[in-house]
Design an enzyme around this catalytic site. Structure first.
Site, PDB file in Angstrom:
ATOM      1  N   ASP A 181       0.871  -1.165   0.000  1.00  0.00           N
ATOM      2  CA  ASP A 181       0.000   0.000   0.000  1.00  0.00           C
ATOM      3  C   ASP A 181       0.919   1.229   0.000  1.00  0.00           C
ATOM      4  O   ASP A 181       2.061   1.145   0.437  1.00  0.00           O
ATOM      5  CB  ASP A 181      -0.850  -0.084   1.273  1.00  0.00           C
ATOM      6  N   ASP A 186      -1.639  -1.039   5.998  1.00  0.00           N
ATOM      7  CA  ASP A 186      -1.932  -0.510   7.334  1.00  0.00           C
ATOM      8  C   ASP A 186      -3.391  -0.106   7.520  1.00  0.00           C
ATOM      9  O   ASP A 186      -3.846   0.054   8.647  1.00  0.00           O
ATOM     10  CB  ASP A 186      -1.052   0.716   7.616  1.00  0.00           C
ATOM     11  N   ASP A 209      -7.123  -1.789   3.367  1.00  0.00           N
ATOM     12  CA  ASP A 209      -6.201  -2.866   3.008  1.00  0.00           C
ATOM     13  C   ASP A 209      -6.635  -4.224   3.548  1.00  0.00           C
ATOM     14  O   ASP A 209      -6.110  -5.253   3.106  1.00  0.00           O
ATOM     15  CB  ASP A 209      -4.789  -2.562   3.534  1.00  0.00           C
TER      16      ASP A 209
END
Ligand code: ADP
Ligand code: MG
Length: 290
Positions: free
Chosen positions: A38, A235, A239
Protein backbone atom coordinates in the site's frame (compact mmCIF):
# COMPACT_ATOMS: atom_id res chain seq x y z
CA UNK A 1 9.15 -27.27 8.04
CA UNK A 2 9.27 -29.32 11.19
CA UNK A 3 7.33 -28.13 14.26
CA UNK A 4 10.67 -27.39 15.93
CA UNK A 5 11.88 -25.25 13.03
CA UNK A 6 8.56 -23.35 13.07
CA UNK A 7 8.88 -22.76 16.81
CA UNK A 8 12.42 -21.52 16.47
CA UNK A 9 11.51 -19.29 13.54
CA UNK A 10 8.45 -17.84 15.29
CA UNK A 11 10.50 -17.13 18.41
CA UNK A 12 13.29 -15.52 16.42
CA UNK A 13 10.75 -13.32 14.63
CA UNK A 14 9.08 -12.25 17.87
CA UNK A 15 12.41 -11.20 19.36
CA UNK A 16 12.98 -8.85 16.43
CA UNK A 17 9.45 -7.45 16.46
CA UNK A 18 7.98 -9.66 13.72
CA UNK A 19 4.90 -11.45 15.05
CA UNK A 20 3.97 -14.47 12.94
CA UNK A 21 0.46 -15.79 13.56
CA UNK A 22 0.64 -19.07 11.64
CA UNK A 23 3.06 -21.76 10.49
CA UNK A 24 1.65 -21.47 6.94
CA UNK A 25 2.55 -17.77 6.80
CA UNK A 26 6.06 -18.42 8.06
CA UNK A 27 6.53 -21.05 5.35
CA UNK A 28 4.94 -19.10 2.48
CA UNK A 29 6.76 -15.76 2.96
CA UNK A 30 10.10 -17.11 1.73
CA UNK A 31 8.74 -18.25 -1.61
CA UNK A 32 7.01 -14.95 -2.44
CA UNK A 33 7.11 -13.98 -6.11
CA UNK A 34 5.74 -10.49 -5.46
CA UNK A 35 5.45 -8.08 -2.54
CA UNK A 36 2.59 -5.60 -2.89
CA UNK A 37 2.78 -2.42 -0.81
CA UNK A 38 0.00 0.00 0.00
CA UNK A 39 1.30 3.56 -0.52
CA UNK A 40 -0.08 5.85 2.17
CA UNK A 41 1.08 4.89 5.66
CA UNK A 42 3.05 1.89 4.39
CA UNK A 43 5.67 3.20 1.93
CA UNK A 44 5.02 6.77 3.06
CA UNK A 45 4.76 8.06 6.62
CA UNK A 46 0.98 8.55 6.40
CA UNK A 47 1.07 12.05 7.86
CA UNK A 48 0.67 14.33 4.85
CA UNK A 49 0.79 18.11 4.97
CA UNK A 50 -0.34 20.94 2.71
CA UNK A 51 2.53 21.93 0.40
CA UNK A 52 0.75 24.31 -1.95
CA UNK A 53 -2.45 26.31 -2.33
CA UNK A 54 -3.62 27.63 -5.70
CA UNK A 55 -6.88 29.60 -5.43
CA UNK A 56 -8.94 30.31 -8.55
CA UNK A 57 -11.51 33.10 -8.52
CA UNK A 58 -11.57 33.27 -4.70
CA UNK A 59 -8.83 34.25 -2.26
CA UNK A 60 -6.69 31.71 -0.44
CA UNK A 61 -8.49 32.16 2.90
CA UNK A 62 -11.88 31.57 1.34
CA UNK A 63 -10.65 28.46 -0.48
CA UNK A 64 -9.14 27.05 2.70
CA UNK A 65 -12.20 27.93 4.82
CA UNK A 66 -14.51 26.05 2.44
CA UNK A 67 -12.16 23.05 2.27
CA UNK A 68 -11.65 22.94 6.04
CA UNK A 69 -15.39 22.99 6.71
CA UNK A 70 -15.76 20.00 4.42
CA UNK A 71 -12.73 18.08 5.69
CA UNK A 72 -13.73 18.54 9.34
CA UNK A 73 -16.20 15.72 8.65
CA UNK A 74 -13.68 13.37 7.01
CA UNK A 75 -11.20 11.00 8.60
CA UNK A 76 -8.88 10.76 5.63
CA UNK A 77 -5.22 11.72 6.31
CA UNK A 78 -5.62 14.48 3.68
CA UNK A 79 -8.43 15.94 5.80
CA UNK A 80 -6.14 16.23 8.82
CA UNK A 81 -3.53 18.02 6.70
CA UNK A 82 -6.06 20.57 5.48
CA UNK A 83 -7.52 21.11 8.96
CA UNK A 84 -4.05 21.64 10.45
CA UNK A 85 -3.19 24.17 7.75
CA UNK A 86 -6.43 26.10 8.31
CA UNK A 87 -5.91 26.01 12.09
CA UNK A 88 -2.37 27.37 11.84
CA UNK A 89 -3.73 30.33 9.92
CA UNK A 90 -6.56 30.88 12.40
CA UNK A 91 -9.18 30.77 9.66
CA UNK A 92 -12.81 31.27 10.63
CA UNK A 93 -14.81 28.06 10.94
CA UNK A 94 -17.74 27.27 8.72
CA UNK A 95 -19.96 24.28 9.27
CA UNK A 96 -20.77 21.62 6.70
CA UNK A 97 -24.09 19.79 6.44
CA UNK A 98 -25.29 16.90 4.24
CA UNK A 99 -21.74 15.56 4.21
CA UNK A 100 -21.04 12.82 1.70
CA UNK A 101 -17.94 10.68 1.20
CA UNK A 102 -17.27 9.38 -2.31
CA UNK A 103 -15.02 6.27 -2.05
CA UNK A 104 -11.85 6.75 -4.06
CA UNK A 105 -12.96 10.23 -5.07
CA UNK A 106 -13.27 12.70 -2.23
CA UNK A 107 -15.88 14.51 -0.17
CA UNK A 108 -18.87 16.80 -0.70
CA UNK A 109 -21.24 18.83 1.49
CA UNK A 110 -23.18 22.07 1.85
CA UNK A 111 -21.19 24.89 3.43
CA UNK A 112 -23.10 28.11 4.22
CA UNK A 113 -25.70 27.04 1.68
CA UNK A 114 -23.12 26.47 -1.04
CA UNK A 115 -22.43 23.10 -2.62
CA UNK A 116 -18.75 22.31 -2.07
CA UNK A 117 -16.71 19.26 -3.06
CA UNK A 118 -13.03 18.33 -2.84
CA UNK A 119 -11.18 15.42 -4.35
CA UNK A 120 -9.50 14.03 -7.43
CA UNK A 121 -10.05 14.69 -11.13
CA UNK A 122 -12.52 11.84 -11.53
CA UNK A 123 -14.76 13.27 -8.78
CA UNK A 124 -14.77 16.60 -10.62
CA UNK A 125 -15.52 14.96 -13.94
CA UNK A 126 -18.37 12.91 -12.42
CA UNK A 127 -19.89 16.18 -11.19
CA UNK A 128 -19.44 17.95 -14.51
CA UNK A 129 -16.90 20.42 -13.12
CA UNK A 130 -14.32 21.60 -15.66
CA UNK A 131 -10.71 21.37 -14.47
CA UNK A 132 -8.80 22.03 -17.71
CA UNK A 133 -7.79 25.53 -16.59
CA UNK A 134 -5.96 23.94 -13.64
CA UNK A 135 -4.38 21.00 -15.47
CA UNK A 136 -0.87 22.50 -15.66
CA UNK A 137 -0.82 23.39 -11.96
CA UNK A 138 -2.15 19.96 -10.99
CA UNK A 139 0.41 18.21 -13.17
CA UNK A 140 3.27 20.20 -11.66
CA UNK A 141 2.27 19.28 -8.12
CA UNK A 142 1.82 15.63 -9.06
CA UNK A 143 5.23 15.41 -10.74
CA UNK A 144 6.75 16.55 -7.43
CA UNK A 145 5.00 13.66 -5.66
CA UNK A 146 2.19 15.76 -4.15
CA UNK A 147 -1.51 14.96 -4.58
CA UNK A 148 -3.50 17.81 -6.13
CA UNK A 149 -6.96 18.06 -4.58
CA UNK A 150 -9.48 20.01 -6.62
CA UNK A 151 -11.96 22.13 -4.67
CA UNK A 152 -15.18 23.30 -6.32
CA UNK A 153 -17.97 25.57 -5.11
CA UNK A 154 -21.41 25.63 -6.76
CA UNK A 155 -20.14 23.74 -9.78
CA UNK A 156 -17.11 25.96 -10.43
CA UNK A 157 -13.49 25.18 -9.66
CA UNK A 158 -12.27 27.31 -6.71
CA UNK A 159 -8.70 26.05 -6.65
CA UNK A 160 -6.22 23.31 -5.90
CA UNK A 161 -4.77 22.27 -2.57
CA UNK A 162 -1.63 20.15 -2.88
CA UNK A 163 -1.02 17.62 -0.14
CA UNK A 164 2.16 15.57 0.18
CA UNK A 165 3.39 12.72 2.27
CA UNK A 166 7.09 11.79 2.63
CA UNK A 167 8.35 8.30 2.02
CA UNK A 168 9.69 6.70 5.20
CA UNK A 169 13.50 6.93 5.49
CA UNK A 170 14.08 3.17 5.01
CA UNK A 171 11.43 2.35 2.38
CA UNK A 172 13.72 2.66 -0.65
CA UNK A 173 16.43 0.54 0.97
CA UNK A 174 13.98 -2.21 1.95
CA UNK A 175 12.52 -2.27 -1.57
CA UNK A 176 15.95 -2.56 -3.20
CA UNK A 177 16.84 -5.42 -0.84
CA UNK A 178 13.71 -7.29 -1.96
CA UNK A 179 14.68 -6.76 -5.61
CA UNK A 180 18.15 -8.12 -4.87
CA UNK A 181 16.46 -11.20 -3.39
CA UNK A 182 14.61 -11.74 -6.66
CA UNK A 183 11.22 -10.54 -5.47
CA UNK A 184 9.03 -8.27 -7.64
CA UNK A 185 7.78 -5.12 -5.83
CA UNK A 186 4.45 -3.42 -6.58
CA UNK A 187 2.82 -0.30 -5.11
CA UNK A 188 -0.98 -0.22 -4.90
CA UNK A 189 -2.73 3.11 -4.36
CA UNK A 190 -5.96 5.03 -4.74
CA UNK A 191 -3.92 8.09 -5.64
CA UNK A 192 -3.59 9.34 -9.23
CA UNK A 193 -1.07 7.93 -11.77
CA UNK A 194 1.24 10.96 -11.88
CA UNK A 195 1.67 11.33 -8.14
CA UNK A 196 2.10 7.57 -7.85
CA UNK A 197 4.80 7.63 -10.56
CA UNK A 198 6.72 10.32 -8.65
CA UNK A 199 6.57 8.22 -5.46
CA UNK A 200 7.63 5.17 -7.50
CA UNK A 201 10.78 7.05 -8.55
CA UNK A 202 11.58 7.78 -4.89
CA UNK A 203 10.77 4.32 -3.57
CA UNK A 204 12.12 2.23 -6.46
CA UNK A 205 9.24 -0.23 -6.76
CA UNK A 206 9.13 -2.22 -10.02
CA UNK A 207 5.46 -1.51 -10.76
CA UNK A 208 2.66 0.81 -9.72
CA UNK A 209 -1.07 0.17 -9.84
CA UNK A 210 -2.71 3.58 -9.27
CA UNK A 211 -6.27 4.87 -9.09
CA UNK A 212 -7.44 1.68 -7.36
CA UNK A 213 -10.79 2.00 -5.59
CA UNK A 214 -10.79 0.75 -1.98
CA UNK A 215 -13.02 -2.17 -2.94
CA UNK A 216 -10.68 -3.24 -5.76
CA UNK A 217 -7.41 -3.68 -3.86
CA UNK A 218 -8.33 -7.29 -3.07
CA UNK A 219 -9.00 -8.06 -6.73
CA UNK A 220 -5.61 -6.65 -7.75
CA UNK A 221 -3.91 -8.92 -5.19
CA UNK A 222 -5.85 -11.92 -6.49
CA UNK A 223 -4.76 -11.09 -10.05
CA UNK A 224 -1.09 -10.76 -9.05
CA UNK A 225 -1.22 -14.08 -7.22
CA UNK A 226 -1.84 -15.89 -10.51
CA UNK A 227 1.91 -15.52 -11.14
CA UNK A 228 3.06 -16.87 -7.75
CA UNK A 229 2.87 -16.28 -4.02
CA UNK A 230 1.98 -12.73 -3.04
CA UNK A 231 2.80 -10.88 0.17
CA UNK A 232 0.58 -7.84 0.78
CA UNK A 233 1.84 -5.14 3.16
CA UNK A 234 -0.64 -2.54 4.43
CA UNK A 235 -1.93 -0.51 7.33
CA UNK A 236 -5.41 0.79 6.54
CA UNK A 237 -9.04 -0.27 6.83
CA UNK A 238 -8.99 -0.30 3.00
CA UNK A 239 -6.20 -2.87 3.01
CA UNK A 240 -7.89 -5.49 5.22
CA UNK A 241 -9.56 -7.54 2.44
CA UNK A 242 -6.33 -7.51 0.38
CA UNK A 243 -4.30 -8.58 3.43
CA UNK A 244 -6.67 -11.50 3.95
CA UNK A 245 -6.59 -12.44 0.27
CA UNK A 246 -2.79 -12.47 -0.11
CA UNK A 247 -0.81 -15.66 0.58
CA UNK A 248 0.81 -13.68 3.37
CA UNK A 249 -0.72 -10.48 4.75
CA UNK A 250 1.70 -8.27 6.67
CA UNK A 251 0.25 -5.44 8.77
CA UNK A 252 2.22 -2.44 9.95
CA UNK A 253 2.05 -2.47 13.77
CA UNK A 254 0.82 1.10 14.11
CA UNK A 255 -1.88 0.44 11.50
CA UNK A 256 -5.59 0.08 12.10
CA UNK A 257 -6.98 -2.79 14.22
CA UNK A 258 -8.82 -4.30 11.29
CA UNK A 259 -5.62 -4.50 9.23
CA UNK A 260 -3.83 -6.18 12.15
CA UNK A 261 -6.70 -8.66 12.58
CA UNK A 262 -6.71 -9.54 8.87
CA UNK A 263 -2.95 -10.10 8.62
CA UNK A 264 -0.83 -13.24 9.12
CA UNK A 265 2.19 -11.27 10.25
CA UNK A 266 2.31 -8.07 12.31
CA UNK A 267 5.36 -5.80 12.38
CA UNK A 268 5.88 -4.13 15.74
CA UNK A 269 7.73 -1.28 14.07
CA UNK A 270 6.52 0.53 10.97
CA UNK A 271 9.82 -0.05 9.15
CA UNK A 272 9.69 -1.89 5.80
CA UNK A 273 13.10 -3.43 6.43
CA UNK A 274 11.16 -5.85 8.67
CA UNK A 275 9.38 -7.15 5.54
CA UNK A 276 12.82 -8.12 4.23
CA UNK A 277 13.59 -9.77 7.58
CA UNK A 278 10.32 -11.72 7.46
CA UNK A 279 11.19 -13.15 4.03
CA UNK A 280 14.70 -14.04 5.22
CA UNK A 281 13.32 -15.60 8.40
CA UNK A 282 11.02 -17.79 6.33
CA UNK A 283 13.79 -18.87 3.98
CA UNK A 284 16.02 -19.76 6.92
CA UNK A 285 13.21 -21.70 8.61
CA UNK A 286 12.58 -23.76 5.47
CA UNK A 287 16.28 -24.47 5.05
CA UNK A 288 16.44 -25.98 8.56
CA UNK A 289 14.38 -28.98 7.46
CA UNK A 290 16.60 -30.05 4.64
P1 ADP B 1 -5.56 6.26 -0.63
O1 ADP B 1 -5.78 5.55 0.67
O2 ADP B 1 -4.54 5.56 -1.49
O3 ADP B 1 -5.32 7.72 -0.48
P2 ADP B 1 -8.37 6.67 -1.10
O4 ADP B 1 -9.30 5.75 -1.79
O5 ADP B 1 -8.55 6.94 0.34
O6 ADP B 1 -6.92 6.10 -1.44
O7 ADP B 1 -8.40 8.07 -1.85
C1 ADP B 1 -8.27 8.16 -3.24
C2 ADP B 1 -8.27 9.60 -3.68
O8 ADP B 1 -9.54 10.22 -3.37
C3 ADP B 1 -7.24 10.45 -2.96
O9 ADP B 1 -5.97 10.38 -3.56
C4 ADP B 1 -7.87 11.83 -3.07
O10 ADP B 1 -7.60 12.38 -4.33
C5 ADP B 1 -9.36 11.56 -2.97
N1 ADP B 1 -9.84 11.73 -1.58
C6 ADP B 1 -10.15 10.76 -0.69
N2 ADP B 1 -10.55 11.27 0.48
C7 ADP B 1 -10.48 12.61 0.35
C8 ADP B 1 -10.76 13.73 1.21
N3 ADP B 1 -11.20 13.58 2.46
N4 ADP B 1 -10.55 14.96 0.72
C9 ADP B 1 -10.11 15.14 -0.54
N5 ADP B 1 -9.83 14.15 -1.39
C10 ADP B 1 -10.02 12.90 -0.97
MG1 MG C 1 -2.39 3.09 3.90
Amino acid sequence: ATPTAIMVGTGRGARSGILVKSAEALEAAGSAHTVVFDKTGTITAGTPSVVGVHPMGVDEDELMTLAAALEAKSEHPFAQAIMAYADERGLSKSYAVEFEQIPGGGVAALVDGRSVCAGNASLMSNRGIAVESADDVARQYADEGATPLFVACDGVLAGIIAVADRIKPTSAHAISELSAMGVQTVMLTGDNERTAAAIQRQAGVDRVIAGVLPADKEREVARLSEAGHVIMVGDGVNDAPALARADVGIAIGNGTDIAIDSADVVLMRSDLIDVVSAVQLSRRTLRTIR
